[in-house]
Design an enzyme around this catalytic site. Structure first.
Site, short mmCIF file in Angstrom:
data_model
loop_
_atom_site.label_atom_id
_atom_site.label_comp_id
_atom_site.label_asym_id
_atom_site.label_seq_id
_atom_site.Cartn_x
_atom_site.Cartn_y
_atom_site.Cartn_z
N ASP A 67 -38.01 19.27 -47.93
CA ASP A 67 -37.90 17.85 -47.24
C ASP A 67 -38.49 17.20 -46.16
OD1 ASP A 67 -36.40 15.50 -46.42
OD2 ASP A 67 -34.58 16.31 -47.04
C1 NOJ Z 1 -35.46 12.84 -45.97
C2 NOJ Z 1 -34.40 12.85 -47.08
O1 NOJ Z 1 -33.89 13.33 -46.80
C3 NOJ Z 1 -35.17 12.86 -48.45
O2 NOJ Z 1 -33.73 12.33 -49.39
C4 NOJ Z 1 -35.98 11.81 -48.53
O3 NOJ Z 1 -36.35 12.00 -50.03
C5 NOJ Z 1 -37.33 11.83 -48.07
N1 NOJ Z 1 -37.15 11.79 -46.21
C6 NOJ Z 1 -38.74 11.08 -48.27
O4 NOJ Z 1 -38.29 9.84 -47.51
#
Ligand code: NOJ
Length: 739
Positions: free
Chosen positions: A265
């Site tokens: 993430d």
């Molecule tokens: C953080 C989030 O937790 C995730 O769900 C998302 O896909 C990413 N950022 C990218 O934006």
């Protein structure tokens, strides 16, 4: 490209070129104009040289925009390995569907499939190769802002069923075909269990809990061929997931057999330094690559340290090669070597984005997701001859798409006021805003966190009073009040945890004053999570949960209010009596001291009931359905003798409607505690006026398995109970036995 050529390509790559494939940045870092930032970008330290070699891009969309970036990139690239474009298309691209928690409440696999297809078709022709969806995290704590992104809510069975539906709808049979894209399933694993519902917080749970409730949706997504998995921010068993060898290698790769790409993430690898398990970024890069994380999303640790780690002999180059191979294989499966521009297509964009058909799907999907929570004295459906007082901050508001709607065209959203006026004439819709959603102090906190200037607070109390007086004046002239209130759309979503999940004070005050008008009040609730609604529910005659319903939300609401669509949504998360009851979920265990109001030393709260305010699976219809004659084909089940349970369901109304009929099972005595009941099947059935149907479920041994005392997935003999009903509370039950 043939495998052999791909292998030759890998051999030809320099170490830096390989590492480049394992880095993902947002468009903003590349100075791309059309992109959205979905996390911190301040701490990124990437050289231009590395930026020219990155393997994938985050949240850059639009066919022309994507083509331009790909072209610029390839013109500088020695080996012409195309970029991969990934984005967060959570509940729609231009046509926005209800937020995932709402879609889940439809229990309608066909509709969800169709909506997901539309969403990915739009995104794919606009350049998205990989979608950061579905989020299959099990969620039990409404304080967590991201419950809005969970389709399956608090139930592992629903989570599995929806994971299957979504992955199939995104990927189709061939991910390279126009309208399909890679499903990146997230956030592996346990992210929904953050302590206190505070985002990014600690997760600590037993392995049994993880396997029993949190992993099944992943297993299903992997079985359906999901090509990518995103690690979660949290720790599991004391180790942040992005560097957790046990979870990623032993469980995800070996046990669940996942062969695709693992992406971290957003900046999660670098954040393991903050967690205190890596002394510096270099160690975080080492641990993450050794745990098998292929792509580093938005941190600089792979870019800045992997080369050094290989040169020092700490990370074998073979490990890098394996990760790069997975990334190249995915690009190849998408056909990007032959056609780096993928399915970007300007004409198709013009033709299908927000097309009439897509809007129609959005409308149908939205009306399917609304949950009728209360309807005293048949307040709903509304009569078209009524004069309506439309009151509340959501009466004339376009911010009804939810927090992940950044690629939508907000200018084209119709408000509830506009739609009601179209339906029954301007003269019959009297409008007053009545209150703001939040007090300025609360808005300012959001603004400050977003780096914006706070707004000066002036005479707020007086303005609140005036707004209420105006609303009362309007209410008095009407036959009925439609009160549109809820959460601010920035109160749910990522980093939107709340310690109090009640409706804001100004909106509560508004309702309190409106009750004095002696008119029927229909409350229409916009929100992204279960709320503590007792105060609101008690003061209104009808209550409709509309969530953030998307582009066509206002039309869908009107369809339901006037009875053109009969509501059929059912909750996928329990609504608490009060915030202090969170986390609350229907599939809990027995305690040793069950609640009994006449006994002192039992498990209960002194100030609220033990059970939820609205239970999982709950939702009313304009029809009146009666369940009767629950029966079982045999009270003995065995391998060779699966059994069936049946029930008669009768629609006692002169209108047609749909009902979600739910099957639950309980394992009465086992070697480890088992939930009081668990959803094991459901059917959404259409009934004509006064129609009666027999609904049957098959019970197989598979449905009875669980993670036993020795952590084996097995069945134990003894008594089981099957329950059927319209929700998890109001069920009929029957016993059966396994010898
Ligand atoms: C953080 C989030 O937790 C995730 O769900 C998302 O896909 C990413 N950022 C990218 O934006």
């Amino acid at each position: 490209m043939r495998q052999q050529k791909l292998q030759e390509l890998l051999k030809e790559m320099t170490l830096e070129e390989k590492i480049g494939q394992l880095i993902q940045v947002t468009g903003k870092v590349l100075k791309n104009e059309e992109n959205t930032v979905t996390g911190p970008i301040e701490n990124l330290d990437l050289s231009n040289e590395m930026l020219n070699k990155v393997g994938s891009i985050l949240n850059v969309v639009g066919s022309q925009n994507v083509r331009k970036l790909q072209q610029q990139y390839l013109s500088k690239s020695r080996l012409k390995i195309p970029l991969l474009f990934m984005a967060d298309i959570i509940n729609g691209y231009r046509t926005v569907f209800p937020i995932p928690i709402a879609q889940g409440c439809s229990w309608d696999l066909q509709n969800i499939h169709i909506a997901t297809r539309v969403s990915i078709q739009e995104a794919n022709v606009a350049g998205t190769n990989v979608n950061f969806s579905p989020m299959v995290d099990l969620v039990r704590d409404a304080r967590w802002g991201r419950v809005m992104e969970s389709m399956g809510g608090e139930d592992p069975y629903l989570g599995e069923v929806y994971a299957k539906t979504m992955v199939q709808a995104y990927q189709g049979k061939d991910i390279s075909k126009m309208g399909n894209a890679v499903a990146c399933v997230k956030h592996f694993a346990g992210y929904g269990a953050v302590e206190g519902g505070r985002d990014y917080n600690t997760v600590d749970m037993s392995e049994r809990e993880l396997r029993q409730y949190y992993l099944p949706a992943y297993r299903e997504a992997i079985e359906q061929g999901a090509e990518m998995i995103m690690t979660s921010f949290n720790i599991i068993n004391g180790v942040p997931v992005s560097v957790n060898q046990w979870l990623l290698k032993d469980v995800l790769r070996k046990e669940l057999g996942f062969k695709g790409v693992i992406i971290s993430d957003y900046s999660a690898i670098a954040e393991t330094v903050n967690h205190g398990v890596c002394k510096d970024k270099k160690e975080s890069a080492y641990k993450a690559i050794m745990a098998g994380v292929d792509i580093d999303m938005m941190s600089d640790v792979y870019a800045n340290y992997l080369k050094e780690l290989v040169q020092e002999g700490k990370v074998p180059e073979e490990i890098i090669d394996q990760s790069v191979w997975r990334v190249l294989t995915l690009k190849n499966k998408l056909g990007l070597f032959e056609n780096p521009y993928g399915n970007t297509n300007k004409e198709m964009e013009e033709k299908i984005l927000r097309s009439k058909q897509n809007l129609q799907v959005a409308r149908e999907t939205a009306s399917d997701t609304l949950v009728l929570l209360k309807n005293e004295k048949q307040t709903l459906p509304l009569n078209k001859n009524n004069k309506i007082a439309l009151i509340g901050p959501y009466g004339d508001n376009i911010a009804i798409l939810g927090s992940w709607s950044m690629f939508s065209d907000k200018a084209k959203i119709q408000t509830l006021k506009e739609v009601l006026e179209e339906k029954i004439g301007k003269e019959n819709v009297l409008y007053a805003r009545g209150s703001e959603i939040l007090r300025q102090k609360e808005i300012n906190q959001i603004l400050i966190a977003e780096g914006e200037n706070p707004i000066l607070i002036e005479k707020e109390e007086q303005k609140e009073k005036e707004a209420i007086q105006e609303a009362i004046k309007v209410a008095k002239q009407a036959d009925v009040i439609v009160l549109a209130i809820g959460e601010h759309y920035k109160q749910s979503g990522e980093a939107c945890s709340r310690a109090n999940i009640e409706i804001s004070i100004p909106q509560q005050n508004l309702l309190k004053e409106l009750t004095k008008c002696n008119k029927k009040i229909i409350t229409v609730l916009f929100n992204g999570r279960p709320l503590a609604l007792k105060e609101i529910a008690e003061k209104t005659d009808a209550l409709v949960e509309v969530w953030f319903p998307g582009t066509e939300g206002a039309n869908a609401i009107a369809d339901v209010l006037f009875g053109e669509v009969n509501p059929s949504g059912k909750l996928t998360m329990s609504f608490p009596q009060a915030t202090g009851q969170c986390p609350i979920y229907y599939n809990h265990y027995h305690t040793g001291r069950p609640h009994n109001k006449n006994i002192r030393f039992v498990s209960r709260y002194q100030d609220i009931p033990t059970e939820s305010y609205y239970p999982f699976g709950y939702g009313l219809s304009y029809c009146n359905f009666e369940y009767s004659n629950l029966r079982i084909s045999s009270h003995k089940i065995s391998k060779t003798n699966p059994i069936t349970v049946s029930v008669n369901v009768k629609n006692h109304s002169e209108i047609s409607g749909k009902e979600v009929i739910q099957l639950y099972i309980q394992d009465v005595v086992a070697s480890v505690v088992r939930p009081v009941k668990e959803l094991k099947g459901f059917k959404k059935v259409y009934f004509k006026p006064f129609e009666e149907k027999v609904v049957t479920f098959e019970i197989t041994l598979d449905l009875l398995k669980f993670w036993n005392e020795r952590l084996e997935y097995e069945i134990e003999s003894g008594e089981f109970r099957a329950f059927i009903g319209p929700n998890s509370r109001d069920t009929k039950q029957i016993s059966f036995y396994l010898e």
